[in-house]
Design an enzyme around this catalytic site. Sequence first.
Site, PDB file in Angstrom:
ATOM      1  N   HIS A 356       0.838  -1.206   0.000  1.00  0.00           N
ATOM      2  CA  HIS A 356       0.000   0.000   0.000  1.00  0.00           C
ATOM      3  C   HIS A 356       0.872   1.254   0.000  1.00  0.00           C
ATOM      4  O   HIS A 356       0.666   2.170  -0.808  1.00  0.00           O
ATOM      5  CB  HIS A 356      -0.903  -0.036   1.239  1.00  0.00           C
ATOM      6  CG  HIS A 356      -1.739   1.179   1.454  1.00  0.00           C
ATOM      7  ND1 HIS A 356      -3.089   1.215   1.185  1.00  0.00           N
ATOM      8  CD2 HIS A 356      -1.427   2.417   1.935  1.00  0.00           C
ATOM      9  CE1 HIS A 356      -3.564   2.417   1.482  1.00  0.00           C
ATOM     10  NE2 HIS A 356      -2.573   3.163   1.943  1.00  0.00           N
ATOM     11  N   GLU A 357       1.859   1.298   0.905  1.00  0.00           N
ATOM     12  CA  GLU A 357       2.694   2.499   1.011  1.00  0.00           C
ATOM     13  C   GLU A 357       3.589   2.667  -0.213  1.00  0.00           C
ATOM     14  O   GLU A 357       3.809   3.795  -0.679  1.00  0.00           O
ATOM     15  CB  GLU A 357       3.527   2.455   2.293  1.00  0.00           C
ATOM     16  CG  GLU A 357       2.720   2.345   3.582  1.00  0.00           C
ATOM     17  CD  GLU A 357       1.663   3.427   3.740  1.00  0.00           C
ATOM     18  OE1 GLU A 357       1.795   4.499   3.115  1.00  0.00           O
ATOM     19  OE2 GLU A 357       0.691   3.209   4.483  1.00  0.00           O
ATOM     20  N   HIS A 360       1.624   4.177  -2.994  1.00  0.00           N
ATOM     21  CA  HIS A 360       1.369   5.616  -2.834  1.00  0.00           C
ATOM     22  C   HIS A 360       2.369   6.463  -3.623  1.00  0.00           C
ATOM     23  O   HIS A 360       2.054   7.598  -4.004  1.00  0.00           O
ATOM     24  CB  HIS A 360       1.438   6.004  -1.360  1.00  0.00           C
ATOM     25  CG  HIS A 360       0.116   5.949  -0.661  1.00  0.00           C
ATOM     26  ND1 HIS A 360      -1.044   6.454  -1.216  1.00  0.00           N
ATOM     27  CD2 HIS A 360      -0.230   5.460   0.563  1.00  0.00           C
ATOM     28  CE1 HIS A 360      -2.048   6.272  -0.364  1.00  0.00           C
ATOM     29  NE2 HIS A 360      -1.589   5.672   0.709  1.00  0.00           N
ATOM     30  N   GLU A 416      -5.975   6.528  -1.768  1.00  0.00           N
ATOM     31  CA  GLU A 416      -5.979   5.397  -0.842  1.00  0.00           C
ATOM     32  C   GLU A 416      -6.543   4.142  -1.501  1.00  0.00           C
ATOM     33  O   GLU A 416      -6.077   3.030  -1.229  1.00  0.00           O
ATOM     34  CB  GLU A 416      -6.787   5.747   0.410  1.00  0.00           C
ATOM     35  CG  GLU A 416      -6.207   6.886   1.227  1.00  0.00           C
ATOM     36  CD  GLU A 416      -4.804   6.580   1.743  1.00  0.00           C
ATOM     37  OE1 GLU A 416      -4.469   5.385   1.917  1.00  0.00           O
ATOM     38  OE2 GLU A 416      -4.042   7.534   1.962  1.00  0.00           O
ATOM     39  N   ASP A 420      -4.705   0.678  -1.848  1.00  0.00           N
ATOM     40  CA  ASP A 420      -5.293  -0.567  -1.333  1.00  0.00           C
ATOM     41  C   ASP A 420      -5.222  -1.674  -2.378  1.00  0.00           C
ATOM     42  O   ASP A 420      -4.805  -2.810  -2.091  1.00  0.00           O
ATOM     43  CB  ASP A 420      -6.757  -0.340  -0.939  1.00  0.00           C
ATOM     44  CG  ASP A 420      -6.909   0.369   0.391  1.00  0.00           C
ATOM     45  OD1 ASP A 420      -5.915   0.449   1.139  1.00  0.00           O
ATOM     46  OD2 ASP A 420      -8.018   0.845   0.684  1.00  0.00           O
TER      47      ASP A 420
END
Length: 508
Positions: A356-357, A360, A416, A420
């Site tokens: 997830h990070e 980003h 987000e 995800d």
Amino acid sequence: IAPPVVLLPDAQYMLNKSEDDELLQAYRKYMHTITQLLGAPQNEETSRQLEEILQFGIALANVTYNDDQLDSDPEKLYNRMTIKELQKISPAIDWLSFIKYTFQGVESVTITEKENLIIFEPDLMADLSELLLNTDEELVKNYMIWKFVAMFVGFLSEDFRQADDDFQSVLSGAKDSQPKWRTCITDTDEALGFALGALFVKESFQGGSKEIAAEMVEKVRSAFKRNLPDLDWMDEETRTAAKQKANAILDLIGFPNFILDEEKLDKFYEEVDINATAYFRNSVEVLRFMYQSQVEGLRKATDRGVWEMNPATVNAYYQPIKNEIVFPAGILQAPFYDRDFPKSLNFGGIGVVMGHEITHAFDDKGRGYDKYGNLNQWWNNETIERFEEQTQCFVEQYSKYKVDNKNVEGRKTLGENIADNGGLKSAFLAYEEWVHENGNEKALPGVGLTSKQLFFLGFAQVWCSFSTPEEALLHIMTDHHSPPRFSYRTLSNSEDFAREFNVLQTPQ
């Protein structure tokens, strides 16, 4: 210079509301209770002034509210102008004097009207100036005093905090106050997070977890890069640059090493004067310390590797201006991770968070920053256009989800939602690679699931949550994450999930 924070958590709570709106009535009661506790007479004059403050707050909310989701595009927020130029469009405030005062304690900084500023929303600053110029000065002062008082209510005695709890119960639906021990730990973590983090790490952090997590990050990063050739909307030049940016991401795991060195930890806090019997004073002192640390950063180069989250925090983040990902010790525990868990559960838990990070760095905001953390268009226009076409399906998908007739804002939550979905895919690919290298894990007895199915169970488990209707509404209005109840929707987009559970996948 960013838009001002309004009285309630989001401007939408204050717009187009009737006089007897439940939340506004609760806030009026809160204002009266706090001013009474501070010694103000409860008469018509006090009521008049408090109502004026509230109405000015509503006017300010009308000025500041913007439904264009500007914060999803960092380039639109990067509006550079000098103090002199800002003064022309926003004359109600003496900006040079204000900013000079802000940095008055920093000896190495000299501020002139030629100083460059980043103005998030120039049009808003003009509207704000007009509102201030047309508002009685005494009212503006009263509003600022009330904002100051409200900021410190949580640091006052129990009757003040009870008034705040009563208002929060209307706002979030929470019926019970937080127990005092939790309040004390939370406040200590916010104020002295590295000191408390040192105790947490020594007492509770599993040995070897930092190294294991670092290995997992590399596997997830590798899986992310392996997936890039499958993105037919991305051109080859951008794909090469994306690999370079992924390689350049700095990962910080567990805790900064200096917190385990008592001399270095004492040095970090040497400017903080803590008194064991003065809670309010300590709270103000910590705010002063944090403020001073921030303003002293002007003119200094960005320091990669400086932690912006406390070690005991159960969270993680990607910082685009540093191109770094951070996973504190607090999240490296069950249900996200345990060194004794099957790898399937660890990859489905903390592995998805890692993916997830990393994702980003390439979402609708992160793609605006290059591998050095500079705001820079490193994708070509055609790729950006195709990316926006691809991500529009996420906007439409998540905008269909509702909580009590309030739709999720698919545009606001886009970053987000991209993270995800991308995180789930990268983590599963990383787990498959681990299985390829190490062989299948033994099945857990009595569960009746394969290890790959357990991966998805581990993912789903970390999103189990409960919220009141009021809290869910608050989440939709103030948070850039979709409500947790919709996080499992990433599974409906996952071909891997559909294959492992042999289910028919509905195209999204």
